[in-house]
Write a protein that holds these residues in place. Structure first.
Motif, PDB file in Angstrom:
ATOM      1  N   ARG A  27       0.855  -1.198   0.000  1.00 13.96           N
ATOM      2  CA  ARG A  27       0.000   0.000   0.000  1.00 13.96           C
ATOM      3  C   ARG A  27       0.885   1.239   0.000  1.00 13.96           C
ATOM      4  NH1 ARG A  27      -3.770   1.955   5.012  1.00 13.96           N
ATOM      5  NH2 ARG A  27      -4.991   3.549   3.943  1.00 13.96           N
ATOM      6  N   LYS A  28       0.441   2.278  -0.706  1.00 11.90           N
ATOM      7  CA  LYS A  28       1.167   3.548  -0.754  1.00 11.90           C
ATOM      8  C   LYS A  28       0.235   4.667  -0.302  1.00 11.90           C
ATOM      9  CE  LYS A  28       3.375   6.824  -3.949  1.00 11.90           C
ATOM     10  NZ  LYS A  28       3.722   7.113  -5.362  1.00 11.90           N
ATOM     11  N   ARG A  29       0.788   5.571   0.549  1.00 14.05           N
ATOM     12  CA  ARG A  29       0.008   6.722   1.015  1.00 14.05           C
ATOM     13  C   ARG A  29       0.897   7.964   0.957  1.00 14.05           C
ATOM     14  NH1 ARG A  29       0.145   2.964   4.522  1.00 14.05           N
ATOM     15  NH2 ARG A  29       1.035   4.153   6.255  1.00 14.05           N
ATOM     16  N   ASN A  30       0.300   9.073   0.589  1.00 15.62           N
ATOM     17  CA  ASN A  30       1.033  10.340   0.536  1.00 15.62           C
ATOM     18  C   ASN A  30       0.334  11.315   1.472  1.00 15.62           C
ATOM     19  OD1 ASN A  30       2.299  12.793  -0.153  1.00 15.62           O
ATOM     20  ND2 ASN A  30       2.665  12.080  -2.252  1.00 15.62           N
ATOM     21  N   HIS A  31       1.006  11.617   2.609  1.00 18.42           N
ATOM     22  CA  HIS A  31       0.416  12.498   3.623  1.00 18.42           C
ATOM     23  C   HIS A  31       1.223  13.783   3.727  1.00 18.42           C
ATOM     24  CE1 HIS A  31      -1.637   8.920   5.890  1.00 18.42           C
ATOM     25  NE2 HIS A  31      -2.146   9.159   4.695  1.00 18.42           N
ATOM     26  N   GLY A  32       0.699  14.844   3.174  1.00 15.80           N
ATOM     27  CA  GLY A  32       1.338  16.148   3.311  1.00 15.80           C
ATOM     28  C   GLY A  32       2.757  16.203   2.800  1.00 15.80           C
ATOM     29  N   GLY A  33       3.000  15.501   1.684  1.00 12.85           N
ATOM     30  CA  GLY A  33       4.324  15.528   1.105  1.00 12.85           C
ATOM     31  C   GLY A  33       5.247  14.445   1.622  1.00 12.85           C
ATOM     32  N   VAL A  34       4.819  13.683   2.638  1.00 11.82           N
ATOM     33  CA  VAL A  34       5.582  12.542   3.144  1.00 11.82           C
ATOM     34  C   VAL A  34       4.941  11.262   2.595  1.00 11.82           C
ATOM     35  CG1 VAL A  34       6.368  11.275   5.181  1.00 11.82           C
ATOM     36  CG2 VAL A  34       6.212  13.784   5.241  1.00 11.82           C
ATOM     37  N   PHE A 110      -7.294  -7.009  -9.677  1.00  7.35           N
ATOM     38  CA  PHE A 110      -8.090  -6.924  -8.454  1.00  7.35           C
ATOM     39  C   PHE A 110      -7.148  -6.537  -7.327  1.00  7.35           C
ATOM     40  CE2 PHE A 110      -6.606 -11.256  -8.920  1.00  7.35           C
ATOM     41  CZ  PHE A 110      -6.114 -11.578  -7.666  1.00  7.35           C
ATOM     42  N   GLN A 111      -7.703  -6.000  -6.245  1.00  8.80           N
ATOM     43  CA  GLN A 111      -6.895  -5.663  -5.084  1.00  8.80           C
ATOM     44  C   GLN A 111      -6.470  -6.950  -4.388  1.00  8.80           C
ATOM     45  OE1 GLN A 111      -8.814  -2.872  -2.517  1.00  8.80           O
ATOM     46  NE2 GLN A 111      -8.867  -1.226  -4.054  1.00  8.80           N
ATOM     47  N   ILE A 112      -5.199  -7.040  -4.049  1.00 13.75           N
ATOM     48  CA  ILE A 112      -4.637  -8.303  -3.568  1.00 13.75           C
ATOM     49  C   ILE A 112      -5.382  -8.839  -2.349  1.00 13.75           C
ATOM     50  CG2 ILE A 112      -2.576  -9.392  -2.594  1.00 13.75           C
ATOM     51  CD1 ILE A 112      -2.438  -8.817  -5.609  1.00 13.75           C
ATOM     52  N   ASN A 113      -5.726  -8.016  -1.407  1.00  9.67           N
ATOM     53  CA  ASN A 113      -6.372  -8.491  -0.185  1.00  9.67           C
ATOM     54  C   ASN A 113      -7.879  -8.236  -0.160  1.00  9.67           C
ATOM     55  OD1 ASN A 113      -4.242  -9.686   1.544  1.00  9.67           O
ATOM     56  ND2 ASN A 113      -3.315  -7.664   1.296  1.00  9.67           N
ATOM     57  N   ALA A 114      -8.461  -7.994  -1.344  1.00 11.14           N
ATOM     58  CA  ALA A 114      -9.913  -7.797  -1.410  1.00 11.14           C
ATOM     59  C   ALA A 114     -10.622  -9.118  -1.105  1.00 11.14           C
ATOM     60  CB  ALA A 114     -10.318  -7.286  -2.782  1.00 11.14           C
ATOM     61  N   GLU A 119     -14.132 -15.891  -7.655  1.00 15.69           N
ATOM     62  CA  GLU A 119     -13.173 -16.999  -7.663  1.00 15.69           C
ATOM     63  C   GLU A 119     -12.593 -17.205  -9.059  1.00 15.69           C
ATOM     64  OE1 GLU A 119     -12.814 -21.215  -5.469  1.00 15.69           O
ATOM     65  OE2 GLU A 119     -14.418 -21.151  -6.960  1.00 15.69           O
ATOM     66  N   GLU A 120     -13.373 -16.944 -10.083  1.00 19.59           N
ATOM     67  CA  GLU A 120     -12.870 -17.109 -11.449  1.00 19.59           C
ATOM     68  C   GLU A 120     -11.674 -16.196 -11.695  1.00 19.59           C
ATOM     69  OE1 GLU A 120     -14.328 -16.668 -16.114  1.00 19.59           O
ATOM     70  OE2 GLU A 120     -15.783 -16.508 -14.485  1.00 19.59           O
ATOM     71  N   ILE A 121     -11.783 -14.947 -11.274  1.00 16.61           N
ATOM     72  CA  ILE A 121     -10.669 -14.002 -11.451  1.00 16.61           C
ATOM     73  C   ILE A 121      -9.487 -14.423 -10.579  1.00 16.61           C
ATOM     74  CG2 ILE A 121      -9.922 -11.620 -11.112  1.00 16.61           C
ATOM     75  CD1 ILE A 121     -11.691 -11.959 -13.510  1.00 16.61           C
ATOM     76  N   ARG A 122      -9.778 -14.852  -9.358  1.00 22.56           N
ATOM     77  CA  ARG A 122      -8.705 -15.273  -8.459  1.00 22.56           C
ATOM     78  C   ARG A 122      -7.916 -16.439  -9.056  1.00 22.56           C
ATOM     79  NH1 ARG A 122     -11.126 -17.182  -3.235  1.00 22.56           N
ATOM     80  NH2 ARG A 122      -8.930 -17.574  -2.766  1.00 22.56           N
ATOM     81  N   LEU A 123      -8.611 -17.402  -9.641  1.00 19.14           N
ATOM     82  CA  LEU A 123      -7.925 -18.567 -10.199  1.00 19.14           C
ATOM     83  C   LEU A 123      -7.206 -18.237 -11.501  1.00 19.14           C
ATOM     84  CD1 LEU A 123     -10.515 -21.429  -9.510  1.00 19.14           C
ATOM     85  CD2 LEU A 123      -8.480 -20.810  -8.199  1.00 19.14           C
ATOM     86  N   ARG A 124      -7.744 -17.301 -12.262  1.00 18.00           N
ATOM     87  CA  ARG A 124      -7.093 -16.920 -13.520  1.00 18.00           C
ATOM     88  C   ARG A 124      -5.757 -16.211 -13.250  1.00 18.00           C
ATOM     89  NH1 ARG A 124      -9.193 -17.133 -18.305  1.00 18.00           N
ATOM     90  NH2 ARG A 124     -11.324 -17.243 -17.493  1.00 18.00           N
ATOM     91  N   TYR A 127      -1.308 -16.446  -9.299  1.00 17.33           N
ATOM     92  CA  TYR A 127      -0.037 -15.972  -8.760  1.00 17.33           C
ATOM     93  C   TYR A 127      -0.214 -14.663  -7.996  1.00 17.33           C
ATOM     94  CZ  TYR A 127      -0.491 -13.776 -13.346  1.00 17.33           C
ATOM     95  OH  TYR A 127      -0.979 -13.120 -14.459  1.00 17.33           O
ATOM     96  N   LEU A 128      -1.225 -13.864  -8.372  1.00 15.71           N
ATOM     97  CA  LEU A 128      -1.534 -12.653  -7.607  1.00 15.71           C
ATOM     98  C   LEU A 128      -2.367 -12.993  -6.378  1.00 15.71           C
ATOM     99  CD1 LEU A 128      -2.411 -10.123 -10.466  1.00 15.71           C
ATOM    100  CD2 LEU A 128      -0.255 -10.339  -9.204  1.00 15.71           C
ATOM    101  N   ASP A 129      -3.328 -13.885  -6.544  1.00 20.90           N
ATOM    102  CA  ASP A 129      -4.185 -14.280  -5.430  1.00 20.90           C
ATOM    103  C   ASP A 129      -3.368 -14.889  -4.295  1.00 20.90           C
ATOM    104  OD1 ASP A 129      -6.779 -14.747  -4.213  1.00 20.90           O
ATOM    105  OD2 ASP A 129      -6.461 -16.873  -4.664  1.00 20.90           O
ATOM    106  N   LEU A 130      -2.291 -15.599  -4.647  1.00 20.82           N
ATOM    107  CA  LEU A 130      -1.464 -16.234  -3.622  1.00 20.82           C
ATOM    108  C   LEU A 130      -0.683 -15.207  -2.798  1.00 20.82           C
ATOM    109  CD1 LEU A 130      -0.098 -19.377  -5.504  1.00 20.82           C
ATOM    110  CD2 LEU A 130      -1.854 -19.294  -3.732  1.00 20.82           C
ATOM    111  N   ARG A 131      -0.638 -13.958  -3.246  1.00 23.09           N
ATOM    112  CA  ARG A 131      -0.030 -12.902  -2.428  1.00 23.09           C
ATOM    113  C   ARG A 131      -0.957 -12.466  -1.296  1.00 23.09           C
ATOM    114  NH1 ARG A 131       2.424  -8.813  -7.131  1.00 23.09           N
ATOM    115  NH2 ARG A 131       3.641 -10.405  -8.248  1.00 23.09           N
TER     116      ARG A 131
END
Length: 584
Positions: A27-34, A110-114, A119-124, A127-131
């Motif tokens: 995850r990436k966040r930009n808070h006030g230039g940091v 898809f978002q990795i931890n969504a 399931e069809e997208i997850r199986l296709r 390698y991303l779903d396993l993250r």
């Protein structure tokens, strides 16, 4: 520098150190230039902070989720009130000094931890779903399971011996996957449904204790807890009876649950006969966490005018049974209709019921039953105000399957479990099942030993018991085994009773029959479905969640698009010709 720490292992003891980590951007966040990056590796997540004065700040601005990074920096304590108790690294963060992008990533489909990705997208994109954190935890647990099993087997003098994958088709209860032989035109290997015959041959070879964590293959219709290729823990022993085998397997199972998920399964697993399991629970893999039993009311219904009940009550192959659900009177008509449709899956033509409300029993069937019969039903089932009684009346198999599965579905819907874990042994299985045409089939497999001698077996084949045993946990069969036939005449007798001619027996099992004549020891064993076992231990109800690269319920691999066509040249080399069914 090289990697000095794993992300999920960094804590306050590392404050003040310059470290180097590798991982993916979770995850990436930009808070006030940091810029804040959550970096993920196999051990977990750590937060990295990049200040605007960092020489790599402009590079950090180009980073997106799932980029692969190498970061070095100073471990510092987080400001008071900003810690994250959910992370091991939650009290610290890394103040980045150097950032290197090892690889970029396209926007993921898809978002990795969504949690709502199909399931069809997850199986296709497996390698991303396993993250996904949940998938990582399940496969880590699976690894700990196999590690414990190997240690236990080694400690108890079992030898890990591999058996062939390319073998001969044998009847195991499902269709074989066939492999054409190029060097033997027109002939086929079969992928093993289990190493059954080979592990018996190992007993004949004098190894006495064998085990293997092995892939097996069955070309059968699938469901949530089945796969065309699956993994099992396969075990065989010589000179041990069923009680001894069950004792050592129970010890292994108890230790496995305690070691891996810290669950105490108790000192001694209870035992139930197959007959009692079917009578009380309708299924041979009963979930005894549910304090509800099926009650036979055949005798009560033999003389009622209601033919729906009286006809099966007077048929030896049928059954009338009741299922009382405490507090079930609150089940709506809509849900009763849903349950009626559900039992139809198992062949039931309907689902009769009686509700016990404050004003007394109510039901569409009461007009067919007099008050005396109704009161006796209430008495036999122990029903009280606020309960509901469901009925099954049909062939025994239909009643057992419909009420047995209804019992488990309602328990899940209404959370009627009285304990979290419930192992049980099921024993005294019938030696044979009876087909519609009166012929026999093997309840387990044709190499299971009967309790009786061969002459008695010939006379009592339809009622004889086998020396088989299944281990069930929470309503799922996780393992099954038996004492095997170790005398050639008994094996020939069993094959003959199954309608297998001498010639067919010789063609299919000649090597086994020959081996039985060379001093075969008494032996038996067991096989555990490793995928199903891990599924139960992780708390998921889908076996695909505990397999790295599973097939779908239609036995396809969405990741590799298998099964697939092959070049005609290869088919010619294999002497295989394809003849597809004509389209309607």
């Amino acid at each position: 520098m090289i990697r000095t720490h794993y992300c999920g292992k960094i804590n306050t003891s590392d404050v003040g150190q310059i470290i180097e980590i590798y991982g993916w951007v979770n995850r990436k966040r930009n808070h006030g230039g940091v810029i804040f990056l959550d970096i993920r590796d196999i051990r977990g997540i750590v937060q990295v902070v990049i200040n605007p004065d960092n020489k790599d700040f402009s590079l950090a601005e180009t980073i997106r989720n799932e980029f692969v990074l190498k970061i070095s920096g100073l471990v510092i304590a987080r400001d008071k009130g900003l810690s994250n108790p959910k992370l091991v690294s939650g009290e610290i963060e890394i103040k980045a000094q150097n950032i290197e992008i090892l690889n970029t990533s396209k926007p993921t489909p898809f978002q990795i931890n969504a949690i709502n990705t199909s399931e069809e997208i997850r199986l296709r994109y497996r390698y991303l779903d396993l993250r996904n954190n949940a998938m990582q935890k399940r496969l880590h647990l699976r690894s700990r399971v196999t590690h414990y099993i190997r240690k236990f087997m080694d400690k108890h003098d079992f030898l890990d011996i591999e058996t062939p994958f390319l073998t001969k088709a044998t009847p195991e209860g499902a269709r074989d996957y066939l492999v054409p032989s190029r060097t033997h035109p027109g002939k086929f290997f079969a992928l093993p449904q289990s190493p059954q015959l080979f592990k018996q041959l190992l007993m004949m070879s004098g190894f006495e204790r064998y085990y293997q964590i092995v892939k097996c293959f069955r070309d059968e219709d699938l469901r949530a807890d089945r796969q065309p290729e699956f993994t099992q823990l396969d075990i065989e022993t010589s000179f041990m009876n069923e009680n001894e085998i069950m004792t050592i397997m129970e010890r292994m199972t108890r230790g496995l649950f305690k070691s891996v998920i810290n669950v105490d399964l108790g000192n001694k697993f209870p035992t139930i006969t197959y007959e009692d399991a079917m009578e009380k629970y309708g299924l041979d893999c009963p979930d005894i966490r549910i304090p509800i039993q099926i009650i036979s009311i055949d005798k009560l219904m033999k003389n009622v005018d209601f033919k729906v009940f009286s006809k099966p009550a007077n048929n030896s192959n049928s059954r009338v049974a009741a299922l009382k659900i405490s507090g079930g009177a609150s089940i709506s008509r809509k849900n009763i209709d849903k349950y009626t449709k559900y039992v139809g899956i198992y062949g039931a033509k309907g689902l009769a019921y009686i509700k016990l409300n404050k004003n007394g029993p109510t039901s569409p069937i009461l007009k067919f039953l007099d008050d005396e019969i109704t009161n006796k039903i209430i008495e036999i089932t122990g029903a009280k105000t606020g309960d509901i009684i469901f009925f099954g009346a049909d062939k025994t198999k239909i009643v057992n399957e419909s009420l047995g599965n209804l019992r488990e579905k309602i328990a899940k819907d209404l959370n009627l479990f009285d304990t979290q874990w419930a192992p049980i042994w099921v024993v005294d299985f019938p030696m044979f099942g009876i087909n519609d045409n009166g012929s026999l089939n093997a309840t387990h497999h044709p190499f299971t030993a009967p309790i009786v001698d061969k002459e008695t077996l010939k006379q009592t084949a339809k009622t004889a018991f086998s020396r088989a045993y299944d281990l069930v946990i929470n309503g799922s069969e996780i393992g099954g085994g038996s004492i095997r036939i170790h005398q050639v005449e008994m094996q020939k007798t069993v094959l003959k009773l199954l309608g297998i001619s001498n010639q067919e027996a010789q063609d299919k099992f000649g090597f086994l029959l020959d081996a039985l004549e060379y001093g075969c020891p008494p032996h038996g064993g067991m096989a555990f479905g490793l995928d199903r076992l891990v599924m139960i231990m992780t708390g998921t109800d889908n076996i695909r969640d505990v397999i790295a690269f599973p097939k779908t319920q239609t036995a396809t691999c969405l990741l590799t698009d298998a099964p697939a066509n092959v070049p005609k040249k290869l088919l010619r080399e294999l002497n295989v010709k394809i003849s597809l069914p004509k389209k309607n």
